[in-house]
Design a protein around this motif. Structure first.
Motif, PDB file in Angstrom:
ATOM      1  N   LEU A  91     -13.347   6.587 -12.078  1.00  0.00           N
ATOM      2  CA  LEU A  91     -12.267   7.127 -12.635  1.00  0.00           C
ATOM      3  C   LEU A  91     -11.500   7.617 -11.228  1.00  0.00           C
ATOM      4  O   LEU A  91     -12.244   8.123 -10.163  1.00  0.00           O
ATOM      5  N   HIS A  92     -10.182   7.611 -11.552  1.00  0.00           N
ATOM      6  CA  HIS A  92      -9.523   7.929 -10.245  1.00  0.00           C
ATOM      7  C   HIS A  92      -8.428   8.674 -10.815  1.00  0.00           C
ATOM      8  O   HIS A  92      -8.191   8.789 -12.315  1.00  0.00           O
ATOM      9  N   GLY A  93      -7.791   9.712 -10.011  1.00  0.00           N
ATOM     10  CA  GLY A  93      -6.481  10.185 -10.734  1.00  0.00           C
ATOM     11  C   GLY A  93      -5.131   9.835  -9.832  1.00  0.00           C
ATOM     12  O   GLY A  93      -5.297  10.045  -8.714  1.00  0.00           O
ATOM     13  N   PHE A  94      -3.969   9.684 -10.572  1.00  0.00           N
ATOM     14  CA  PHE A  94      -3.086   9.623  -9.900  1.00  0.00           C
ATOM     15  C   PHE A  94      -2.132  10.788  -9.745  1.00  0.00           C
ATOM     16  O   PHE A  94      -1.639  11.523 -10.925  1.00  0.00           O
ATOM     17  N   TYR A  95      -1.840  11.368  -8.596  1.00  0.00           N
ATOM     18  CA  TYR A  95      -1.312  12.613  -8.377  1.00  0.00           C
ATOM     19  C   TYR A  95      -0.309  12.702  -7.278  1.00  0.00           C
ATOM     20  O   TYR A  95      -0.723  12.246  -6.080  1.00  0.00           O
ATOM     21  N   ILE A  96       0.864  13.048  -7.523  1.00  0.00           N
ATOM     22  CA  ILE A  96       1.888  13.219  -6.626  1.00  0.00           C
ATOM     23  C   ILE A  96       2.336  14.557  -6.669  1.00  0.00           C
ATOM     24  O   ILE A  96       3.021  15.038  -7.673  1.00  0.00           O
ATOM     25  N   PRO A  97       2.191  15.705  -5.693  1.00  0.00           N
ATOM     26  CA  PRO A  97       2.143  17.027  -5.935  1.00  0.00           C
ATOM     27  C   PRO A  97       3.857  17.229  -6.059  1.00  0.00           C
ATOM     28  O   PRO A  97       3.993  18.069  -6.639  1.00  0.00           O
ATOM     29  N   ALA A  98       4.545  16.483  -5.204  1.00  0.00           N
ATOM     30  CA  ALA A  98       5.895  16.971  -5.127  1.00  0.00           C
ATOM     31  C   ALA A  98       6.628  16.496  -6.607  1.00  0.00           C
ATOM     32  O   ALA A  98       7.575  17.113  -6.813  1.00  0.00           O
ATOM     33  N   PHE A  99       5.874  15.662  -7.492  1.00  0.00           N
ATOM     34  CA  PHE A  99       6.328  15.132  -8.646  1.00  0.00           C
ATOM     35  C   PHE A  99       5.736  16.259  -9.754  1.00  0.00           C
ATOM     36  O   PHE A  99       6.132  15.997 -10.933  1.00  0.00           O
ATOM     37  N   ARG A 100       4.776  16.865  -9.292  1.00  0.00           N
ATOM     38  CA  ARG A 100       3.858  17.919 -10.286  1.00  0.00           C
ATOM     39  C   ARG A 100       3.237  17.090 -11.252  1.00  0.00           C
ATOM     40  O   ARG A 100       3.026  17.481 -12.678  1.00  0.00           O
TER      41      ARG A 100
ATOM     42  N   THR B 146       0.939  -1.127  -0.018  1.00  0.00           N
ATOM     43  CA  THR B 146       0.024  -0.063   0.156  1.00  0.00           C
ATOM     44  C   THR B 146       0.801   1.270  -0.101  1.00  0.00           C
ATOM     45  O   THR B 146       0.341   2.349   0.189  1.00  0.00           O
ATOM     46  N   GLU B 147       2.187   1.105   0.011  1.00  0.00           N
ATOM     47  CA  GLU B 147       3.106   2.160  -0.236  1.00  0.00           C
ATOM     48  C   GLU B 147       3.797   1.948  -1.452  1.00  0.00           C
ATOM     49  O   GLU B 147       4.300   1.047  -1.754  1.00  0.00           O
ATOM     50  N   LEU B 148       3.940   3.341  -2.248  1.00  0.00           N
ATOM     51  CA  LEU B 148       4.720   3.028  -3.401  1.00  0.00           C
ATOM     52  C   LEU B 148       6.144   3.476  -3.109  1.00  0.00           C
ATOM     53  O   LEU B 148       6.650   4.528  -2.741  1.00  0.00           O
ATOM     54  N   HIS B 149       6.975   2.320  -3.452  1.00  0.00           N
ATOM     55  CA  HIS B 149       8.516   2.569  -3.137  1.00  0.00           C
ATOM     56  C   HIS B 149       9.085   2.750  -4.382  1.00  0.00           C
ATOM     57  O   HIS B 149       8.837   1.948  -5.483  1.00  0.00           O
ATOM     58  N   LEU B 150      10.026   3.748  -4.719  1.00  0.00           N
ATOM     59  CA  LEU B 150      10.758   4.038  -5.809  1.00  0.00           C
ATOM     60  C   LEU B 150      12.099   4.115  -5.912  1.00  0.00           C
ATOM     61  O   LEU B 150      12.447   4.913  -4.839  1.00  0.00           O
ATOM     62  N   PRO B 151      12.849   3.818  -6.578  1.00  0.00           N
ATOM     63  CA  PRO B 151      14.176   4.180  -6.556  1.00  0.00           C
ATOM     64  C   PRO B 151      14.552   5.476  -7.140  1.00  0.00           C
ATOM     65  O   PRO B 151      13.735   5.822  -8.031  1.00  0.00           O
ATOM     66  N   SER B 152      15.381   6.181  -6.654  1.00  0.00           N
ATOM     67  CA  SER B 152      15.790   7.499  -7.198  1.00  0.00           C
ATOM     68  C   SER B 152      16.652   7.539  -8.525  1.00  0.00           C
ATOM     69  O   SER B 152      17.318   6.564  -8.361  1.00  0.00           O
ATOM     70  N   ASP B 153      16.422   8.422  -9.336  1.00  0.00           N
ATOM     71  CA  ASP B 153      17.270   8.723 -10.389  1.00  0.00           C
ATOM     72  C   ASP B 153      17.013   7.511 -11.505  1.00  0.00           C
ATOM     73  O   ASP B 153      17.948   7.231 -12.101  1.00  0.00           O
TER      74      ASP B 153
ATOM     75  N   LYS C 212       9.934  11.073   1.613  1.00  0.00           N
ATOM     76  CA  LYS C 212       8.526  10.514   1.683  1.00  0.00           C
ATOM     77  C   LYS C 212       7.445  11.461   1.197  1.00  0.00           C
ATOM     78  O   LYS C 212       7.478  12.525   1.755  1.00  0.00           O
ATOM     79  N   TYR C 213       6.740  11.233   0.259  1.00  0.00           N
ATOM     80  CA  TYR C 213       5.805  12.061  -0.401  1.00  0.00           C
ATOM     81  C   TYR C 213       4.338  11.561  -0.388  1.00  0.00           C
ATOM     82  O   TYR C 213       4.072  10.330   0.223  1.00  0.00           O
ATOM     83  N   ARG C 214       3.021  12.189  -0.728  1.00  0.00           N
ATOM     84  CA  ARG C 214       1.845  11.741  -0.768  1.00  0.00           C
ATOM     85  C   ARG C 214       1.430  11.714  -2.006  1.00  0.00           C
ATOM     86  O   ARG C 214       1.491  12.404  -3.194  1.00  0.00           O
ATOM     87  N   LEU C 215       0.743  10.530  -2.270  1.00  0.00           N
ATOM     88  CA  LEU C 215      -0.086  10.378  -3.478  1.00  0.00           C
ATOM     89  C   LEU C 215      -1.476  10.536  -3.058  1.00  0.00           C
ATOM     90  O   LEU C 215      -1.919   9.871  -2.230  1.00  0.00           O
TER      91      LEU C 215
ATOM     92  N   ALA D 179      -1.846   7.633  -0.384  1.00  0.00           N
ATOM     93  CA  ALA D 179      -0.825   6.749  -0.099  1.00  0.00           C
ATOM     94  C   ALA D 179       0.553   7.224   0.195  1.00  0.00           C
ATOM     95  O   ALA D 179       0.816   8.442  -0.463  1.00  0.00           O
ATOM     96  N   ASN D 180       1.340   6.580   0.540  1.00  0.00           N
ATOM     97  CA  ASN D 180       2.644   7.251   0.842  1.00  0.00           C
ATOM     98  C   ASN D 180       3.505   6.854  -0.376  1.00  0.00           C
ATOM     99  O   ASN D 180       3.516   5.796  -0.956  1.00  0.00           O
ATOM    100  N   VAL D 181       4.325   7.440  -0.765  1.00  0.00           N
ATOM    101  CA  VAL D 181       5.466   7.270  -1.797  1.00  0.00           C
ATOM    102  C   VAL D 181       6.803   7.563  -1.359  1.00  0.00           C
ATOM    103  O   VAL D 181       7.230   8.759  -0.661  1.00  0.00           O
ATOM    104  N   VAL D 182       7.485   6.367  -1.068  1.00  0.00           N
ATOM    105  CA  VAL D 182       8.870   6.409  -0.659  1.00  0.00           C
ATOM    106  C   VAL D 182       9.888   6.419  -1.789  1.00  0.00           C
ATOM    107  O   VAL D 182      10.108   5.408  -2.579  1.00  0.00           O
ATOM    108  N   VAL D 183      10.678   7.347  -1.978  1.00  0.00           N
ATOM    109  CA  VAL D 183      11.783   7.311  -2.890  1.00  0.00           C
ATOM    110  C   VAL D 183      12.991   7.238  -2.288  1.00  0.00           C
ATOM    111  O   VAL D 183      13.306   7.694  -1.318  1.00  0.00           O
ATOM    112  N   GLU D 184      13.948   6.269  -2.471  1.00  0.00           N
ATOM    113  CA  GLU D 184      15.091   5.915  -1.801  1.00  0.00           C
ATOM    114  C   GLU D 184      16.070   5.538  -2.795  1.00  0.00           C
ATOM    115  O   GLU D 184      15.628   5.388  -4.112  1.00  0.00           O
ATOM    116  N   SER D 185      17.446   5.395  -2.257  1.00  0.00           N
ATOM    117  CA  SER D 185      18.560   4.967  -3.124  1.00  0.00           C
ATOM    118  C   SER D 185      18.110   3.672  -3.880  1.00  0.00           C
ATOM    119  O   SER D 185      17.492   2.628  -3.183  1.00  0.00           O
ATOM    120  N   PRO D 186      18.631   3.337  -5.155  1.00  0.00           N
ATOM    121  CA  PRO D 186      18.343   1.974  -5.665  1.00  0.00           C
ATOM    122  C   PRO D 186      18.795   0.833  -4.694  1.00  0.00           C
ATOM    123  O   PRO D 186      17.945  -0.156  -4.821  1.00  0.00           O
TER     124      PRO D 186
END
Ligand code: HEM
Ligand SMILES: [Cu+2]
Ligand SMILES: [Cu+2]
Lengths: 308, 553
Positions: free
Chosen positions: A199-208, A179-186, A230-233, A248-255
């Motif tokens: 209809l839903h919308g995927f939106y992460i303000p910190a990513f614009r 339930t948490e979106l983990h993503l590698p940075s870069d 850590k950002y919000r989706l 949901a939480n979006v966690v961006v971390e090193s690969p």
């Protein structure tokens, strides 16, 4: 007469300079109105926003100061009921005034086009069965400080499932749900967006970044996170009663950390995720006095390896 | 020339002595006089403005705190749905039609609209729409909760299982409102084309008439799309068809196309008459001819045409491929060209004039400034990458309230004050008017300016609860909203008291040029004893040409 004219030009010049300087300053401020720049795309979009704010401030201040000048200096004297000068038009002025917005529009559209092309976020091109003739590049190469080799290999496609009212992320390679979106940075991220109901919308303000999710359509979405944190989706397309809770939480971390998280999650048994819509719904259904109107019951909370 | 029967209805005899229709009973009964109908529209729509305003207060109350604590989520969702619907379909549309009804025949030198009875029927559908809308609060499950645009599949979800539910009533009401608007559009276009006084060529028409003409043409080509979409949605909802229901293989994005194909141009149906009002008011209170009259007239038509090819800007992040996003970005941005021409013309009209800041002028100036602001955020929204970020956030809500409150509602107030003496035969109180203006102007900005930073930070629209970091701006917005709510009190007070016991108004209190100012205040039943013969263009300030050849100036 002559002095009057020079004075007028001086006033105009001072005004123009003041308006220009103020607009440039406001344009710079625009960056501080925005969330942290957590994706490569956000750098591009913020520059565009700042540019538009500068231009917009210039136009707004130009028009309002002209109006205010008139309001202050061109007032009728108390008992003067005569008419003002009967000026009905001025062809040169009108042509110039048509040309200016045309040029501005072309400038803004050109710049926006360029930014959009560099974002290369994909989207639902298959719906109209037309291939994108514009040859999108993507914002891969944007973060200059990131090592080029890590950027070369995009991340496998992560499945994003939206339902009333929960986000479920599925990593097909390891068959993990979360339930948490983990993503590698870069890295270039690829998502496959799907909706189970409305209809839903995927939106992460910190990513614009934002993309509607349409039932019966698989929509591809791409971007490059560049800032660990850590950002919000959030759900950006109104989806019914508990719409506001669909986050949901979006966690961006090193690969490396990302790989570690995947490995760790793979060892966990699936369990029922926490879900705000479900718990709010359960609460109101237990109330003896029903205050609200009936609602669609939330979908069952997902089973996930990593409840976040 | 007296006693011309209108559409076979002979008016009662005593009314022929140039008597005004201002007797209370007539305003509440079936009448075919365009002036009575105009005021019926205005009073009815203002009532619904207050209703929509109360819903807005509930929303702003809920948004004072991050948690959803004042009302249930279902109630909040019903509130924003009904607020948006009421404000658009029961306030802005009908109030502008009310003005058009009152003014167009007077301004073109006609005795009435082309089809007076059709006109009356179109009006009486408005209260019906209102009753159905308000009635939906009392059906099981409450009113519609899918937002004023009612996108499926949310609008197809019917948790009550009843056939009569809020969404069905909503669709029914919107369809009736559409029928009423089509009747109105046919009537206006015919009246303007056919019933102008001798000598009034198209380029001698007042700009308000041009604006109404352009707006009503939009209604004619746009409304069929909306009606089709609404009927298909109604069938999906009640008869089990599958036009838009993805569960049965339908495509919800098609609904968005049907909806916005009309509903984008619809914003020009609303804003064009406001532009017309600006064009009438600025010359009077600046005592100068309208700058660039012909260009301003033609730009209305241009706006109407271009507005027909921009609807996809509401769907950039929906099921829209990249190439379509970019094409519609360009067309959308081009609307700013004719609009920019108009703004320039108004500024040039005011420039170097002899300004009088009466209440109508204050409202028009305030509205113009807020419109320029809205136009700038509109350009930002039309840029695809910016829209990707701020679509469906409070930035959009801020933008369209600068249009709908800052410009349209303030412009309507300007018009109400300006034509109040003509309509009622009484003068309003200038000091109460100014108090109203300042409360409304400050309230609007306090309410809607904070929505822009909120949207840029990512606060979504249509949410009853939000992250705590958004609370600061939300409190300011709510306080501004309550101030706005209060600002209507001095207005109502002023209107009621002035109508009852204001100073008697002369025919032309503003020394304005225009046919409506040549007849008494309020105008006699059939407007003109003798049909005027037009000999000059409409804004001859400083040139003192006579406007007509046969009526006293
Ligand atoms: C005191 C004045 C007003 C306040 C405080 C107010 C407040 C609000 C709020 C809080 C929303 C919900 C935004 C969202 O979550 O989408 C909203 C939506 C809306 N408002 Fe207003 N509003 C006011 C006046 C008006 C006026 C005068 C109009 C039109 C003439 C208008 C038209 C709309 C529309 C069309 C929506 C969208 C509804 C939807 O999302 O379905 N509002 N307003
Ligand atoms: Cu959702
Ligand atoms: Cu639009």
């Amino acid at each position: 007469m002559k002095i009057q004219k020079i004075l007028n030009i001086l006033t105009l010049l001072t005004g123009a300079i003041a308006v220009t300087v103020t607009s440039l300053w406001i344009g710079k401020q625009a960056y501080s109105w925005l969330p942290p720049q957590a994706a490569a795309e956000s750098l591009l979009i913020d520059d565009l926003i700042s540019f538009l704010v500068t231009l917009g401030s210039f136009i707004f201040l130009g028009v309002t100061s002209t109006l205010m000048y008139s309001v202050i200096f061109h007032r009728a004297i108390k008992d003067d009921f005569t008419d003002g000068p009967a000026i009905e038009g001025n062809i040169t002025l009108e042509v110039v005034w048509t040309a200016i917005p045309v040029l501005l529009v072309l400038w803004i559209a050109g710049y926006s086009y360029q930014v959009y092309e560099q974002m290369g976020i994909q989207g639902p091109s298959e719906i109209v069965h037309l291939h994108n003739p514009l040859g999108m590049e993507s914002a891969y190469a944007e973060p200059k400080d990131a090592p080029a080799n890590t950027l070369a290999e995009p991340v496998e496609k992560i499945d994003v499932l939206a339902k009333q009212w929960a986000w479920v992320f599925h990593y097909p390679e390891r068959d993990i749900t979360s339930t948490e979106l983990h993503l590698p940075s870069d890295r270039r991220i690829r998502l496959a967006l799907k909706s189970q109901d409305v209809l839903h919308g995927f939106y992460i303000p910190a990513f614009r970044l934002k993309q509607d999710i349409i039932p019966n359509h698989a929509i591809d979405f791409e971007f490059t996170p560049i800032r660990p944190g850590k950002y919000r989706l959030t759900d950006s397309q109104y989806s019914g009663t508990y719409f506001a809770t669909m986050q949901a939480n979006v966690v961006v971390e090193s690969p490396e950390d990302y790989q570690q998280w995947l490995a760790q999650a793979a060892t966990q048994k699936p369990s029922v995720a926490k879900n705000q819509a479900a718990s709010e719904y359960a609460q109101t259904s237990n109330q003896s006095v029903q205050t609200g109107w009936v609602t669609v019951p939330p979908a069952a909370p997902p089973l996930v390896n990593s409840p976040g | 020339m007296t006693n011309v029967p209108i559409e076979g209805i002979l008016l009662p005899d005593e009314k022929h002595n140039h008597e005004s229709p201002s007797n209370w009973k007539e305003y509440f009964s079936f009448s075919t006089d365009h002036k009575v109908i105009g005021i019926q529209y205005l009073v009815t729509s203002f009532f619904f403005f207050l209703v929509g305003g109360i819903f807005a207060m509930v929303m702003r109350g809920e948004l004072m705190t991050p948690e959803s604590d004042l009302v249930d989520r279902t109630v909040y969702n019903g509130m924003f749905t009904m607020h948006g619907t009421v404000m658009l379909f029961l306030w802005t549309f009908p109030s502008l039609v009310g003005f058009a009804n009152y003014l167009v025949p007077l301004m073109i030198g006609a005795r009435d609209m082309a089809f007076p009875r059709l006109n009356a029927v179109a009006f009486w559908m408005v209260p019906v729409v209102g009753i159905i809308m308000m009635g939906s609060f009392f059906v099981p499950g409450g009113p519609a909760q899918a937002g004023w645009w009612s996108y499926p599949p949310v609008s197809l979800q019917n948790p009550t299982g009843n056939l009569i539910n809020g969404q069905v009533l909503w669709l029914l009401a919107v369809a009736i409102s559409g029928v009423s608007s089509i009747m109105g559009a046919v009537n206006f276009v015919t009246t303007i084309v056919k019933m102008r006084a001798p000598g009034m060529g198209f380029f001698k028409m007042p700009l308000f008439v041009w604006a109404v003409f352009s707006a009503q043409i939009i209604q004619l080509f746009g409304l069929p799309a909306l009606t089709a979409g609404a009927v298909m949605l109604l069938l999906d909802l009640t008869a089990g068809t599958a036009f838009f229901d993805p569960a049965k293989g339908g495509n919800p994005v098609m609904f968005e196309h049907y909806f916005w194909f009309y509903s984008h141009p619809a914003v020009y149906v609303i804003i064009l008459p406001i532009f017309g009002i600006f064009s009438e008011i600025f010359p009077v209170y600046s005592r100068k001819p309208l700058f660039g009259y012909k260009v301003v007239a033609v730009s209305s038509i241009l706006i109407a045409v271009v507005s027909g090819i921009v609807w996809v800007h509401h769907m950039y992040v929906s099921g829209t491929p990249g190439w379509m996003r970019l094409i519609f970005m360009l067309t959308t941005m081009f609307v700013s060209v004719p609009t920019g021409i108009k703004v320039f013309a108004w500024v040039a009209t005011i420039w170097g004039g002899k300004l009088r800041l009466n209440t109508p002028m204050l409202f028009a100036l305030g509205a113009l400034i807020m419109f320029v602001f809205a136009g700038i955020t509109g350009i930002m929204l039309s840029s695809v990458p910016v829209d990707v970020h701020v679509n469906n956030t409070y930035f959009v809500v801020g933008h369209f309230h600068y249009v709908l409150y800052g410009t349209v509602t303030m412009g309507l107030y300007a018009a109400i004050y300006h034509w109040f003496p003509k309509m009622t035969g009484r003068m309003y109180s200038e000091s109460w008017g100014k108090i109203h203006f300042w409360l409304a102007f400050i309230g609007t900005n306090l309410n809607f300016l904070p929505m822009h930073p909120l949207g840029l930070q990512g606060m979504l629209r249509r949410v009853a609860s939000y992250a705590p970091e958004y609370q600061y701006w939300n409190i300011i917005a709510s306080l501004g909203g309550f101030l706005l709510g209060m600002s209507t009190l001095p207005f109502i007070f002023n209107m009621v008291i002035s109508w009852m016991q204001g100073e008697k108004a002369p025919a032309n209190p503003w020394r304005a040029i225009g046919l409506e100012w040549l007849v008494s205040s309020p105008p006699p039943v059939e407007n003109f004893e003798e049909i005027p013969i037009i000999v000059s263009e409409p804004y001859g300030y400083g040139k003192s040409e006579p406007l007509t050849a046969n009526l006293p100036e």
